[in-house]
Design an enzyme around this catalytic site. Structure first.
Site, PDB file in Angstrom:
ATOM      1  N   ALA A  74       0.742  -1.166   0.022  1.00 29.40           N
ATOM      2  CA  ALA A  74       0.130  -0.048  -0.147  1.00 29.40           C
ATOM      3  C   ALA A  74       1.018   1.266  -0.112  1.00 29.40           C
ATOM      4  O   ALA A  74       0.497   2.442  -0.610  1.00 29.40           O
ATOM      5  CB  ALA A  74      -0.891  -0.083   1.301  1.00 29.40           C
ATOM      6  N   THR A  75       1.948   0.913   0.569  1.00 29.80           N
ATOM      7  CA  THR A  75       2.779   2.543   0.675  1.00 29.80           C
ATOM      8  C   THR A  75       3.289   2.562  -0.817  1.00 29.80           C
ATOM      9  O   THR A  75       3.414   3.916  -1.453  1.00 29.80           O
ATOM     10  CB  THR A  75       4.029   2.109   1.386  1.00 29.80           C
ATOM     11  OG1 THR A  75       3.857   1.979   2.819  1.00 29.80           O
ATOM     12  CG2 THR A  75       5.115   3.415   1.281  1.00 29.80           C
ATOM     13  N   GLN A 183      -7.237  -0.394   5.626  1.00 32.39           N
ATOM     14  CA  GLN A 183      -7.806  -1.005   6.583  1.00 32.39           C
ATOM     15  C   GLN A 183      -9.326  -1.197   6.422  1.00 32.39           C
ATOM     16  O   GLN A 183      -9.993  -2.126   7.374  1.00 32.39           O
ATOM     17  CB  GLN A 183      -7.700   0.110   7.913  1.00 32.39           C
ATOM     18  CG  GLN A 183      -6.276   0.362   8.338  1.00 32.39           C
ATOM     19  CD  GLN A 183      -5.765  -0.818   8.962  1.00 32.39           C
ATOM     20  OE1 GLN A 183      -6.309  -1.754   9.653  1.00 32.39           O
ATOM     21  NE2 GLN A 183      -4.424  -0.731   9.423  1.00 32.39           N
ATOM     22  N   SER A 203      -3.643  -3.419   0.820  1.00 25.69           N
ATOM     23  CA  SER A 203      -2.456  -4.242   0.972  1.00 25.69           C
ATOM     24  C   SER A 203      -3.016  -5.556   1.250  1.00 25.69           C
ATOM     25  O   SER A 203      -4.136  -5.869   2.065  1.00 25.69           O
ATOM     26  CB  SER A 203      -1.771  -3.789   2.201  1.00 25.69           C
ATOM     27  OG  SER A 203      -0.984  -4.499   2.643  1.00 25.69           O
ATOM     28  N   ALA A 204      -1.972  -6.477   1.151  1.00 25.70           N
ATOM     29  CA  ALA A 204      -2.573  -8.001   1.098  1.00 25.70           C
ATOM     30  C   ALA A 204      -2.389  -8.443   2.751  1.00 25.70           C
ATOM     31  O   ALA A 204      -3.263  -9.207   3.161  1.00 25.70           O
ATOM     32  CB  ALA A 204      -1.647  -9.053   0.520  1.00 25.70           C
ATOM     33  N   HIS A 205      -1.274  -7.936   3.360  1.00 24.79           N
ATOM     34  CA  HIS A 205      -0.956  -8.521   4.616  1.00 24.79           C
ATOM     35  C   HIS A 205      -2.003  -7.870   5.775  1.00 24.79           C
ATOM     36  O   HIS A 205      -1.876  -8.338   6.803  1.00 24.79           O
ATOM     37  CB  HIS A 205       0.487  -8.097   5.044  1.00 24.79           C
ATOM     38  CG  HIS A 205       0.731  -6.815   5.392  1.00 24.79           C
ATOM     39  ND1 HIS A 205       0.959  -6.470   6.843  1.00 24.79           N
ATOM     40  CD2 HIS A 205       0.943  -5.551   4.739  1.00 24.79           C
ATOM     41  CE1 HIS A 205       1.213  -5.122   6.774  1.00 24.79           C
ATOM     42  NE2 HIS A 205       1.375  -4.633   5.574  1.00 24.79           N
ATOM     43  N   THR A 244       8.622  -7.200 -12.900  1.00 30.17           N
ATOM     44  CA  THR A 244       8.260  -8.534 -13.006  1.00 30.17           C
ATOM     45  C   THR A 244       7.351  -8.838 -11.943  1.00 30.17           C
ATOM     46  O   THR A 244       7.506  -8.459 -10.723  1.00 30.17           O
ATOM     47  CB  THR A 244       9.362  -9.847 -12.880  1.00 30.17           C
ATOM     48  OG1 THR A 244      10.128  -9.540 -14.044  1.00 30.17           O
ATOM     49  CG2 THR A 244       8.794 -10.958 -13.007  1.00 30.17           C
ATOM     50  N   CYS A 330       7.223   6.967  23.624  1.00 24.70           N
ATOM     51  CA  CYS A 330       8.158   7.276  24.651  1.00 24.70           C
ATOM     52  C   CYS A 330       9.621   6.848  23.940  1.00 24.70           C
ATOM     53  O   CYS A 330      10.736   7.503  24.447  1.00 24.70           O
ATOM     54  CB  CYS A 330       8.012   6.682  25.730  1.00 24.70           C
ATOM     55  SG  CYS A 330       8.691   7.158  27.083  1.00 24.70           S
TER      56      CYS A 330
END
Lengths: 406, 142
Positions: A74-75, A183, A203-205, A244, A330
């Protein structure tokens, strides 16, 4: 007792579903062909598999097969959509409308274009639930606007934007509408025609597929949307994305979309029950907890909560056998908490106290009960150790205190 | 990022959690940090006015595991020390004892500040602030 550790961070990533893995396996060493090899059966076999996946993805978002472009994730899809549109339509204008709670892949693509002097960007605020006002989108669009990019649902607080309305406004004003649906696709019903979406990142993951593969939907008709490729090479994917094809990954993404589409309605009911049980359990047993995100227009698996007087990272440490994430940063040099939570108008202190629970396909009711118990126990323990909790109980208004920061 | 065993031990079994009565003249209270920064430490020291030795210590901390561990360790470190010696404690001692990574060094700095703030608070009552108690004691002795 459930098996430990428990994974409840499904907004970050998800395990590959066994059915997805099985679909992928033959394409590693048995059916290993290059989908671009046009003159032998190995290539044809790979191309067939890729085309099948294109169909499975298209079906999930109500698009046509040929409108799906494969990417590395997705990026890349976000970068390609945003930079590709701005470059292609540069004669028409150079203005982008987006919002402050977008994913970094969107925000940083916009900032890169700003820095390069290729675009000006309007970053719209969100309301206290993290939602963009469609009217603000309408007002932000100018004659120079070429792109509106607003996510379908937020990755931290789960808020679902009024995407169909935003899409309609962008269409009326002649701006391309890109939607980061990482999402949302596979989780809630997405329809590129109903929602007037021109470009959509997947995105697949995030949907029980493998890492390193994604897709970009590019509208072919009504109107036809054009993008300038961001990678030069063999002209794969109708010239929009050379390289590819990752056939095994693509087969996995396709299968993941098929499974998600067929089980969505039932799975959503199950997830919503689990999520509501977790939420109710925490809110009944602890005082001074607050929900971050929209009370109803929210992803079924999302629960983002601030536990006042307890710092998020220390709570994560106490929940060491439970994988969740915190809006506290933090560890970063800036000590700044989540920009998404802050954008909701939540104080920095409460942003530091936020925890995101991300429920998914493999979470069980026993896990939810266990997590509720552990969270309650740890929050109580840490509050006994918290000077802020003590001061608040003594009736001291924490906002009136002159803090001596480093 | 994994925590060191010592940080985990202090986090799971914090030493000397709690509070002393702030109005007790022998107690020095130091509160450092700010909630919006994600770190607030309260360190309290019970100091013998005659020997100026730290006899007991308590802490409460809002912050990450390393901040909790730093303040917990400091309560052990200062006990039995003369306040002049405690004032010389450097954050680097805390860093090496707890194996804090560079991103967590600010936790040790805050803990060092807390010692100084607590002793400073005690001194206010005993040196420039309210000398009444000390003088009364001297009068009794004399």
């Amino acid at each position: 007792m459930p098996k430990l550790p428990i994974y409840m961070d499904n907004h970050a990533t998800t395990p590959v579903d066994q059915r997805v893995l099985e679909a992928m396996l033959p394409y590693f060493s048995e059916k290993f062909g290059n989908a671009a090899s046009r003159n032998h059966s190995f290539g044809w076999e790979a191309e067939e598999a890729v085309d099948r996946a294109r169909g499975q993805i298209a079906q999930l978002i109500k698009a046509k097969s040929k409108e799906i472009i494969f990417t590395s994730g997705a990026t890349e899809s976000d970068n390609l959509a945003i930079k590709g549109v701005v470059e292609f339509y540069k004669e028409k204008g150079d203005h982008i409308v987006t919002c402050v709670t977008e994913h970094k892949a969107v925000l940083d693509s916009c900032r890169a274009l700003e820095r390069a002097g290729k675009a000006t960007v309007t970053y719209l605020p969100v309301d206290k639930y993290g939602m963009v006002d469609p009217d603000a989108v309408r007002k932000a669009i100018t004659d120079r606007t070429v792109l509106v990019t607003i996510m379908y649902a937020n990755n931290e607080v789960g808020t679902i934007h009024p995407v169909a309305e935003i899409g309609r406004i962008a269409r009326e004003r002649g701006a391309v509408f890109h939607c980061d649906a990482v999402q949302a696709a596979g989780k809630i019903p997405v329809d590129v025609d109903r929602d007037h979406i021109d470009l959509l990142s997947i995105s697949a993951h995030k949907i029980y597929g493998p890492k390193g593969v994604g897709a970009l939907y590019v509208r072919s008709k009504g109107p036809r949307v054009r993008i300038t490729p961001q990678m030069d090479g063999g002209g794969h994917e109708r010239g929009m994305r050379s390289g590819t094809l990752n056939v095994t990954g693509i087969v996995g993404l396709g299968k993941a979309c098929e499974v998600a589409a067929s089980e969505m309605a039932e799975e959503n009911r199950r997830l919503l029950d689990l999520r509501d049980k977790l939420q109710a359990g925490i809110f009944e047993r602890l005082d001074e907890v607050s929900l971050n995100g929209h009370p109803t227009e929210r992803l079924p698996g999302n629960l983002n909560v601030s536990f006042a007087y307890v710092e998020g990272e220390s709570l994560l440490m106490g929940l060491h056998d439970i994988a969740v994430s915190s809006g506290s940063a933090c560890t970063s040099a800036t000590l700044e908490p989540s920009y998404v939570i802050r954008a909701l108008g939540v104080s920095d202190e409460l942003a530091h106290s936020s925890i995101r629970f991300g429920l998914g396909r493999f979470n069980t009711e026993a896990e939810v009960d266990f997590v509720t118990d552990r969270v309650t126990h740890e929050v109580k323990r840490l509050r006994e150790m918290s000077p802020l909790y003590e001061m608040a109980r003594d009736g001291i208004d924490l906002k009136s205190v002159q803090w001596k920061a480093e | 990022m994994a925590y060191s065993d010592k940080v985990i031990d202090h986090y799971n079994n914090p030493r000397n959690v709690g509070s002393f009565d702030k109005s007790d003249a022998d107690v020095g209270t130091g509160i450092v940090g700010a909630p919006e920064c994600g770190d607030v430490m309260k360190l309290q020291l019970r100091i013998n006015p005659d020997s100026r030795v730290i006899e007991d210590a308590r802490f409460k901390t809002f912050g990450c595991g390393s901040a909790i561990a730093s303040s917990s360790y400091v309560t052990e470190l200062v006990k039995g020390k003369h306040i002049d010696e405690a004032m010389t404690i450097k954050n680097t001692v805390i860093v090496s004892e707890l194996n804090l990574p560079p991103v967590k060094i600010h936790c040790s700095v805050l803990a060092e500040d807390a010692i100084k703030a607590a002793i400073g608070d005690w001194k206010k009552h005993h040196e420039d602030g309210e000398p009444a108690a000390a003088e009364q004691r001297k009068a009794q002795e004399g």
